[in-house]
Enzyme design. Structure first.
Site, short mmCIF file in Angstrom:
data_model
loop_
_atom_site.label_atom_id
_atom_site.label_comp_id
_atom_site.label_asym_id
_atom_site.label_seq_id
_atom_site.Cartn_x
_atom_site.Cartn_y
_atom_site.Cartn_z
N LYS A 194 0.85 -1.19 0.00
CA LYS A 194 0.00 0.00 0.00
C LYS A 194 0.89 1.24 0.00
O LYS A 194 1.44 1.62 1.03
CB LYS A 194 -0.92 0.03 1.24
CG LYS A 194 -2.04 1.06 1.06
CD LYS A 194 -2.56 1.64 2.35
CE LYS A 194 -1.78 2.83 2.84
NZ LYS A 194 -1.73 4.00 1.95
N ALA A 196 1.80 5.31 -0.25
CA ALA A 196 1.14 6.49 0.31
C ALA A 196 0.17 7.08 -0.70
O ALA A 196 0.39 7.01 -1.92
CB ALA A 196 2.20 7.52 0.68
N SER A 251 5.14 7.47 10.05
CA SER A 251 5.21 8.21 11.32
C SER A 251 5.23 7.27 12.52
O SER A 251 4.70 6.16 12.48
CB SER A 251 4.01 9.15 11.43
OG SER A 251 2.82 8.39 11.44
N GLU A 272 9.93 1.20 10.51
CA GLU A 272 10.96 2.22 10.31
C GLU A 272 10.25 3.56 10.50
O GLU A 272 9.51 4.00 9.63
CB GLU A 272 11.56 2.04 8.91
CG GLU A 272 12.94 2.63 8.77
CD GLU A 272 12.85 4.04 8.30
OE1 GLU A 272 12.86 4.94 9.17
OE2 GLU A 272 12.76 4.26 7.08
N CYS A 306 13.47 10.85 6.97
CA CYS A 306 13.45 10.44 8.38
C CYS A 306 14.84 10.46 8.99
O CYS A 306 14.98 10.58 10.20
CB CYS A 306 12.80 9.08 8.53
SG CYS A 306 13.42 7.88 7.38
N GLU A 404 9.88 16.15 14.95
CA GLU A 404 10.52 15.91 13.66
C GLU A 404 10.03 17.00 12.71
O GLU A 404 8.83 17.08 12.44
CB GLU A 404 10.12 14.51 13.16
CG GLU A 404 10.94 14.03 12.01
CD GLU A 404 10.60 12.61 11.59
OE1 GLU A 404 9.51 12.12 11.92
OE2 GLU A 404 11.43 11.99 10.91
P1 ADP Z 1 2.98 10.96 7.16
O1 ADP Z 1 2.39 11.71 8.31
O2 ADP Z 1 4.39 11.26 6.91
O3 ADP Z 1 2.14 10.97 5.93
P2 ADP Z 1 1.97 8.41 7.91
O4 ADP Z 1 2.52 7.50 8.92
O5 ADP Z 1 0.65 9.05 8.21
O6 ADP Z 1 3.10 9.47 7.64
O7 ADP Z 1 1.83 7.68 6.51
C1 ADP Z 1 2.70 6.68 6.06
C2 ADP Z 1 1.86 5.60 5.41
O8 ADP Z 1 0.97 5.08 6.39
C3 ADP Z 1 0.97 6.05 4.26
O9 ADP Z 1 0.94 5.02 3.29
C4 ADP Z 1 -0.38 6.21 4.91
O10 ADP Z 1 -1.48 6.04 4.02
C5 ADP Z 1 -0.36 5.08 5.90
N1 ADP Z 1 -1.26 5.22 7.05
C6 ADP Z 1 -1.75 6.34 7.60
N2 ADP Z 1 -2.51 6.04 8.67
C7 ADP Z 1 -2.50 4.68 8.79
C8 ADP Z 1 -3.08 3.74 9.72
N3 ADP Z 1 -3.81 4.13 10.75
N4 ADP Z 1 -2.83 2.42 9.52
C9 ADP Z 1 -2.06 2.01 8.50
N5 ADP Z 1 -1.49 2.84 7.61
C10 ADP Z 1 -1.70 4.16 7.75
#
Ligand code: ADP
Length: 501
Positions: A194, A196, A251, A272, A306, A404
């Site tokens: 999956k 982003a 994150s 990570e 990161c 960060e």
């Molecule tokens: P950022 O804030 O840098 O976008 P995220 O951790 O929110 O970092 O996003 C990294 C990835 O995690 C993306 O592919 C995003 O769609 C996905 N993501 C966001 N929220 C969730 C969640 N609750 N469970 C699984 N994946 C998620």
């Protein structure tokens, strides 16, 4: 199907045209290009000029369940391939990724906004993991352990984990996928990826190349979804008994959610997560080298990495000299649309991130930080451009010290003694990367030992490579990517006892 997109520029740029067999508008499940069951889509926008690049399917858990089922069915035969077969397959994919470097770099720049020169560097870096794990596939081996009794023989074998759920961020749309998927595939795992929501197009483009590389169906699946569906999909990955492991880069907050959700199935997790890298410049440092490395460690991908330098800790005696030379170098940065020749700093990925960075700078100013360079949005270039910014007199009482930044903002803390530097460096729950600059070899040794990080650069800002392990300690995550250690994340160890001999 080929798409021809005329991306109308904002007032700064002339029309950019992309024609590519690799630009896709469907998800990739079981080697088929598919829409979601409800036909919903979401837009992928160029952050450099706000133009629509493409619409892709907004899959939900029902669609993802199909991908997981396909990946599991594929695993049942794929796990029996030989290491040599997997290696050859990855080598073919690597050759195709290299052959299509230019096209892939353009797609990457369009959706991420990063300068084309950085997209090309990401292709070089990301592809190197495919090459490396094509080689490592043949080197992963077990043991024959001396038995304490003569009637038994003890074998230790490595087996692929199973289906891996991969969730990746937008800052390295290619490399974060190849670094995980090539490893999993080398081990004999299959994957459901999956990407982003901001950057799904590079992922789909490289999926197209897996067909030509001869990947069996179901080995490499890419499911696209909007931010709305991401939490449900993440939960499904963690809870599905058909998924053996989840590999996530993103994150710390989401990493912790995945960790909690995985308790029920005791899922193998590779996480990570975020960093808060200290970049320490000691009195003895070679200032020119420290400045050169600071430019890369801070401004690569507009600070959205990161392992990016997050807190500059600069020793008193050389503080002013370092800052003044650093500012001179920063002034030479060329800001603009990533596709434009000569540009070295692109936009912030989206409005949410942009607003967060702008607020962080504003808050730091109100808390007493002194902005000596930048500090403004660059709306004349585009909605998401932010000026390279330098803030000095930062203290640990300020929010920016703990967060960060993930943007082109330099935050500087002045320190006096080595003890103080050690304290400040480790004064965070993160522990991904750290950097120290010193010509004092004893000091190098002391800091190699005391820094609570997974990755340490000494007199070097460019530290990541396929040959070396990448990962953090503390709340920066679990596991390692790249190197031969990366294989462990996707393998089970099986002990076989041959008795009654
Ligand atoms: P950022 O804030 O840098 O976008 P995220 O951790 O929110 O970092 O996003 C990294 C990835 O995690 C993306 O592919 C995003 O769609 C996905 N993501 C966001 N929220 C969730 C969640 N609750 N469970 C699984 N994946 C998620």
């Amino acid at each position: 199907m080929a798409f021809r997109l005329a991306l109308l520029s904002n007032r700064l740029f002339s029309t950019t045209t992309v024609t590519s067999m690799l630009l896709k508008d469907k998800a990739f499940i079981d080697n088929e290009w598919v829409n979601g069951h409800n036909g919903k889509t979401f837009e992928v926008i160029n952050p450099g000029n706000g133009a629509l690049i493409n619409n892709v399917p907004d899959l939900d858990v029902n669609d993802v369940q199909k991908a997981i089922t396909a990946a599991r069915a594929a695993f049942l035969t794929y796990r029996d391939t030989t290491a040599k077969q997997r290696s050859d397959m990855l080598k073919r994919w690597h050759a195709l990724l290299e052959k299509n470097k230019d096209e892939l770099s353009k797609i990457l720049t369009l959706e991420s906004g990063k300068p084309l020169i950085e997209a090309q560097a990401e292709l070089h870096y990301g592809n190197s993991f495919v090459e490396w794990f094509a080689e490592e596939a043949r080197r992963s081996r077990g043991d024959i352990v001396p038995s304490p009794v003569s009637t038994k023989k003890l074998f230790v074998e490595k087996e692929p984990l199973g289906v891996i759920g991969i969730i990746t961020p937008w800052n390295f749309p290619l490399a974060m996928i190849t670094r995980k998927a090539a490893t999993a595939i080398a081990c004999g795992c299959t994957c459901v990826i999956k990407p982003a929501e901001d950057t799904p197009l590079t992922a789909l483009a490289i999926a197209e190349l897996t067909i030509e590389a001869g990947f069996p169906k179901g080995v490499f699946n890419v499911i696209t979804s909007s931010a709305n569906n991401a939490p449900e999909i993440g939960k499904l990955f963690c809870e599905s008994p058909l998924i053996a492991g989840v590999s996530f880069t993103g994150s710390t907050m989401v990493g912790k959610i995945l960790y909690q959700q995985s308790a029920q199935t005791l899922k193998r997790l590779a996480l990570e997560l975020g960093g808060n890298a200290p970049f320490i410049v000691f009195n003895s440092a070679n200032i020119e080298n420290a400045v050169k490395c600071a430019m890369g460690a801070k401004f690569r991908n507009a600070g959205q990495t990161c392992i990016g330098a997050n807190r500059f800790l600069v020793q008193e005696k050389i503080h002013d000299e370092f800052i003044s030379k650093f500012c001179e170098a920063i002034k030479k940065i060329k800001i603009g649309d990533g596709m434009k020749e000569g540009v070295t700093l692109g936009p912030i990925i989206n409005k949410k991130q942009f607003d967060r960075i702008a607020k962080l700078v504003e808050d730091t100013k109100n808390e007493g930080g002194k902005i000596i360079l930048g500090g403004n949005a660059l709306k004349n270039i585009g909605e998401l451009f932010y000026e390279p910014t330098v803030i000095v007199d930062v203290t640990r009482e300020m929010k920016i010290y703990h967060e960060e930044i993930f943007g082109p903002v330099v935050s500087v803390v002045k320190f006096k003694t080595e003890n103080e530097a050690t304290f400040l460096a480790n004064d965070t729950r993160s522990g991904l990367a750290g950097y120290i600059f010193t010509e004092d070899t004893a000091q190098m040794q002391r800091f190699s030992k005391t820094m609570e990080v997974g990755i340490l650069g000494i007199n070097e800002g460019l530290i990541s490579t396929a040959e070396a392990p990448f990962g953090g300690v503390k709340e920066s995550g679990l596991g390692r990517e790249g190197s031969h250690y990366g294989m462990h994340e996707f393998e089970n160890i099986k002990y076989v006892c041959l008795g009654n001999l």
